[in-house]
Write a protein that holds these residues in place. Structure first.
Motif, PDB file in Angstrom:
ATOM      1  N   THR A  33      -1.018  13.605 -37.218  1.00 39.69           N
ATOM      2  CA  THR A  33       0.042  14.472 -36.700  1.00 39.69           C
ATOM      3  C   THR A  33       0.302  15.635 -37.653  1.00 39.69           C
ATOM      4  O   THR A  33       0.440  16.782 -37.214  1.00 39.69           O
ATOM      5  CB  THR A  33       1.338  13.667 -36.484  1.00 39.69           C
ATOM      6  N   ALA A  34       0.353  15.358 -38.944  1.00 40.75           N
ATOM      7  CA  ALA A  34       0.592  16.419 -39.932  1.00 40.75           C
ATOM      8  C   ALA A  34      -0.544  17.425 -39.935  1.00 40.75           C
ATOM      9  O   ALA A  34      -0.323  18.634 -40.000  1.00 40.75           O
ATOM     10  CB  ALA A  34       0.771  15.816 -41.320  1.00 40.75           C
ATOM     11  N   ASP A  36      -2.608  18.108 -37.419  1.00 40.04           N
ATOM     12  CA  ASP A  36      -2.540  18.851 -36.160  1.00 40.04           C
ATOM     13  C   ASP A  36      -1.460  19.919 -36.222  1.00 40.04           C
ATOM     14  O   ASP A  36      -1.680  21.060 -35.819  1.00 40.04           O
ATOM     15  CB  ASP A  36      -2.266  17.890 -35.002  1.00 40.04           C
ATOM     16  N   TYR A  37      -0.305  19.568 -36.759  1.00 37.10           N
ATOM     17  CA  TYR A  37       0.799  20.528 -36.875  1.00 37.10           C
ATOM     18  C   TYR A  37       0.420  21.667 -37.815  1.00 37.10           C
ATOM     19  O   TYR A  37       0.657  22.837 -37.515  1.00 37.10           O
ATOM     20  CB  TYR A  37       2.041  19.797 -37.380  1.00 37.10           C
ATOM     21  N   ARG A  40      -2.043  23.958 -36.128  1.00 36.27           N
ATOM     22  CA  ARG A  40      -1.430  24.772 -35.073  1.00 36.27           C
ATOM     23  C   ARG A  40      -0.602  25.929 -35.625  1.00 36.27           C
ATOM     24  O   ARG A  40      -0.405  26.922 -34.934  1.00 36.27           O
ATOM     25  CB  ARG A  40      -0.548  23.892 -34.190  1.00 36.27           C
ATOM     26  N   ILE A  41      -0.118  25.810 -36.854  1.00 31.14           N
ATOM     27  CA  ILE A  41       0.670  26.900 -37.441  1.00 31.14           C
ATOM     28  C   ILE A  41      -0.136  28.191 -37.418  1.00 31.14           C
ATOM     29  O   ILE A  41       0.383  29.260 -37.116  1.00 31.14           O
ATOM     30  CB  ILE A  41       1.102  26.559 -38.878  1.00 31.14           C
ATOM     31  N   GLU A  44      -2.248  28.522 -33.154  1.00 32.22           N
ATOM     32  CA  GLU A  44      -1.592  28.260 -31.861  1.00 32.22           C
ATOM     33  C   GLU A  44      -1.964  29.338 -30.847  1.00 32.22           C
ATOM     34  O   GLU A  44      -1.829  30.533 -31.098  1.00 32.22           O
ATOM     35  CB  GLU A  44      -0.073  28.210 -32.049  1.00 32.22           C
ATOM     36  N   ASP A  80       6.645  24.974 -28.958  1.00 34.46           N
ATOM     37  CA  ASP A  80       7.365  24.152 -29.920  1.00 34.46           C
ATOM     38  C   ASP A  80       8.225  25.027 -30.833  1.00 34.46           C
ATOM     39  O   ASP A  80       7.699  25.841 -31.592  1.00 34.46           O
ATOM     40  CB  ASP A  80       6.346  23.355 -30.739  1.00 34.46           C
ATOM     41  N   LYS A  82      10.093  24.115 -33.425  1.00 36.03           N
ATOM     42  CA  LYS A  82       9.937  23.776 -34.847  1.00 36.03           C
ATOM     43  C   LYS A  82       8.683  24.421 -35.416  1.00 36.03           C
ATOM     44  O   LYS A  82       8.669  24.883 -36.557  1.00 36.03           O
ATOM     45  CB  LYS A  82       9.898  22.269 -35.030  1.00 36.03           C
ATOM     46  N   LEU A  83       7.623  24.448 -34.637  1.00 35.44           N
ATOM     47  CA  LEU A  83       6.393  25.099 -35.072  1.00 35.44           C
ATOM     48  C   LEU A  83       6.628  26.597 -35.247  1.00 35.44           C
ATOM     49  O   LEU A  83       6.141  27.203 -36.197  1.00 35.44           O
ATOM     50  CB  LEU A  83       5.273  24.855 -34.057  1.00 35.44           C
TER      51      LEU A  83
END
Length: 134
Positions: A33-34, A36-37, A40-41, A44, A80, A82-83
Protein backbone atom coordinates in the motif's frame (compact mmCIF):
# COMPACT_ATOMS: atom_id res chain seq x y z
CA UNK A 1 8.93 -35.58 28.67
CA UNK A 2 5.41 -35.77 29.81
CA UNK A 3 2.34 -35.41 27.63
CA UNK A 4 1.60 -32.00 29.15
CA UNK A 5 5.04 -30.68 28.14
CA UNK A 6 4.67 -32.02 24.59
CA UNK A 7 1.21 -30.49 24.19
CA UNK A 8 2.39 -27.19 25.73
CA UNK A 9 5.44 -26.90 23.47
CA UNK A 10 3.40 -27.88 20.39
CA UNK A 11 0.74 -25.30 21.24
CA UNK A 12 3.43 -22.66 21.82
CA UNK A 13 5.01 -23.48 18.44
CA UNK A 14 1.64 -23.20 16.66
CA UNK A 15 0.91 -19.81 18.30
CA UNK A 16 4.36 -18.46 17.38
CA UNK A 17 3.95 -19.66 13.79
CA UNK A 18 0.49 -18.01 13.56
CA UNK A 19 1.83 -14.72 14.94
CA UNK A 20 4.75 -14.84 12.49
CA UNK A 21 2.42 -15.48 9.52
CA UNK A 22 0.14 -12.63 10.65
CA UNK A 23 3.10 -10.25 11.05
CA UNK A 24 4.58 -11.10 7.64
CA UNK A 25 1.18 -10.73 5.94
CA UNK A 26 0.55 -7.40 7.67
CA UNK A 27 4.00 -6.04 6.75
CA UNK A 28 3.56 -7.11 3.11
CA UNK A 29 0.14 -5.44 2.83
CA UNK A 30 1.33 -2.21 4.44
CA UNK A 31 4.46 -2.18 2.27
CA UNK A 32 2.47 -2.75 -0.91
CA UNK A 33 0.00 0.00 0.00
CA UNK A 34 2.80 2.43 0.87
CA UNK A 35 4.63 1.68 -2.38
CA UNK A 36 1.45 2.11 -4.42
CA UNK A 37 0.69 5.42 -2.72
CA UNK A 38 4.25 6.67 -3.20
CA UNK A 39 4.19 5.66 -6.85
CA UNK A 40 0.86 7.41 -7.43
CA UNK A 41 2.19 10.69 -6.02
CA UNK A 42 4.31 11.15 -9.14
CA UNK A 43 2.41 9.15 -11.75
CA UNK A 44 -1.31 9.67 -11.00
CA UNK A 45 -3.26 9.76 -14.24
CA UNK A 46 -6.18 12.13 -14.88
CA UNK A 47 -9.68 10.99 -13.94
CA UNK A 48 -10.69 10.88 -17.61
CA UNK A 49 -8.82 10.70 -20.88
CA UNK A 50 -9.42 12.94 -23.89
CA UNK A 51 -10.97 16.34 -23.37
CA UNK A 52 -12.76 15.59 -20.10
CA UNK A 53 -15.38 17.75 -18.38
CA UNK A 54 -14.69 21.35 -17.39
CA UNK A 55 -15.71 22.05 -13.79
CA UNK A 56 -15.49 25.45 -12.11
CA UNK A 57 -14.18 25.48 -8.56
CA UNK A 58 -13.90 28.36 -6.15
CA UNK A 59 -10.94 28.58 -3.79
CA UNK A 60 -11.43 31.04 -0.96
CA UNK A 61 -8.88 32.43 1.46
CA UNK A 62 -8.05 30.94 3.97
CA UNK A 63 -8.51 27.32 3.00
CA UNK A 64 -6.31 24.30 3.64
CA UNK A 65 -4.93 22.04 0.93
CA UNK A 66 -6.93 19.16 2.45
CA UNK A 67 -10.16 21.14 2.05
CA UNK A 68 -9.26 21.90 -1.57
CA UNK A 69 -8.45 18.22 -2.15
CA UNK A 70 -11.74 17.13 -0.60
CA UNK A 71 -13.64 19.61 -2.79
CA UNK A 72 -11.83 18.38 -5.92
CA UNK A 73 -12.53 14.76 -4.99
CA UNK A 74 -16.23 15.47 -4.38
CA UNK A 75 -16.49 17.15 -7.79
CA UNK A 76 -14.81 14.21 -9.53
CA UNK A 77 -11.61 16.02 -10.53
CA UNK A 78 -9.27 13.77 -8.51
CA UNK A 79 -9.51 10.30 -7.01
CA UNK A 80 -7.95 10.83 -3.56
CA UNK A 81 -7.82 14.02 -1.48
CA UNK A 82 -5.02 12.73 0.78
CA UNK A 83 -2.90 11.93 -2.26
CA UNK A 84 -3.56 15.47 -3.56
CA UNK A 85 -2.23 16.90 -0.27
CA UNK A 86 0.97 14.88 -0.64
CA UNK A 87 1.31 15.91 -4.30
CA UNK A 88 0.95 19.57 -3.33
CA UNK A 89 3.47 19.17 -0.52
CA UNK A 90 6.06 17.74 -2.93
CA UNK A 91 5.32 20.04 -5.87
CA UNK A 92 7.05 23.26 -6.83
CA UNK A 93 3.72 25.00 -6.12
CA UNK A 94 3.75 24.15 -2.40
CA UNK A 95 2.03 26.94 -0.49
CA UNK A 96 1.31 28.98 -3.63
CA UNK A 97 -2.40 28.24 -4.21
CA UNK A 98 -4.20 31.53 -4.76
CA UNK A 99 -7.86 32.26 -3.99
CA UNK A 100 -10.06 32.55 -7.05
CA UNK A 101 -12.40 30.74 -9.42
CA UNK A 102 -10.75 28.16 -11.65
CA UNK A 103 -11.97 26.10 -14.59
CA UNK A 104 -10.41 22.66 -14.14
CA UNK A 105 -10.84 19.61 -16.33
CA UNK A 106 -11.17 15.95 -15.46
CA UNK A 107 -8.47 15.39 -18.08
CA UNK A 108 -5.92 17.37 -16.00
CA UNK A 109 -3.44 15.77 -13.63
CA UNK A 110 -3.16 17.04 -10.07
CA UNK A 111 0.11 18.77 -11.01
CA UNK A 112 -1.63 20.63 -13.84
CA UNK A 113 -4.43 21.68 -11.47
CA UNK A 114 -1.86 22.93 -8.98
CA UNK A 115 -0.14 24.90 -11.76
CA UNK A 116 -3.45 26.59 -12.63
CA UNK A 117 -4.37 27.35 -9.00
CA UNK A 118 -0.88 28.63 -8.16
CA UNK A 119 -0.55 30.95 -11.15
CA UNK A 120 0.92 34.14 -9.76
CA UNK A 121 1.03 37.57 -11.30
CA UNK A 122 4.32 38.02 -13.18
CA UNK A 123 7.15 39.22 -10.99
CA UNK A 124 8.60 42.70 -11.44
CA UNK A 125 11.67 41.46 -13.32
CA UNK A 126 9.47 39.60 -15.80
CA UNK A 127 7.23 42.64 -16.37
CA UNK A 128 10.26 44.86 -17.03
CA UNK A 129 11.70 42.37 -19.49
CA UNK A 130 8.37 42.07 -21.32
CA UNK A 131 7.86 45.86 -21.39
CA UNK A 132 11.35 46.53 -22.80
CA UNK A 133 11.04 43.95 -25.56
CA UNK A 134 7.79 45.40 -26.93
Amino acid sequence: MSIKEIIGSTLELIIKAAVLVFAVTYIMRVSTTAYDYGYRIFTEKPVSLGEGRIISVSVEDPVSVMEIGTMLEERGLIRDAKLFVMQELLSENHGKIQPGIYDLSTAMTAEEMLDVMAADAPEEGEEDAEGESQ
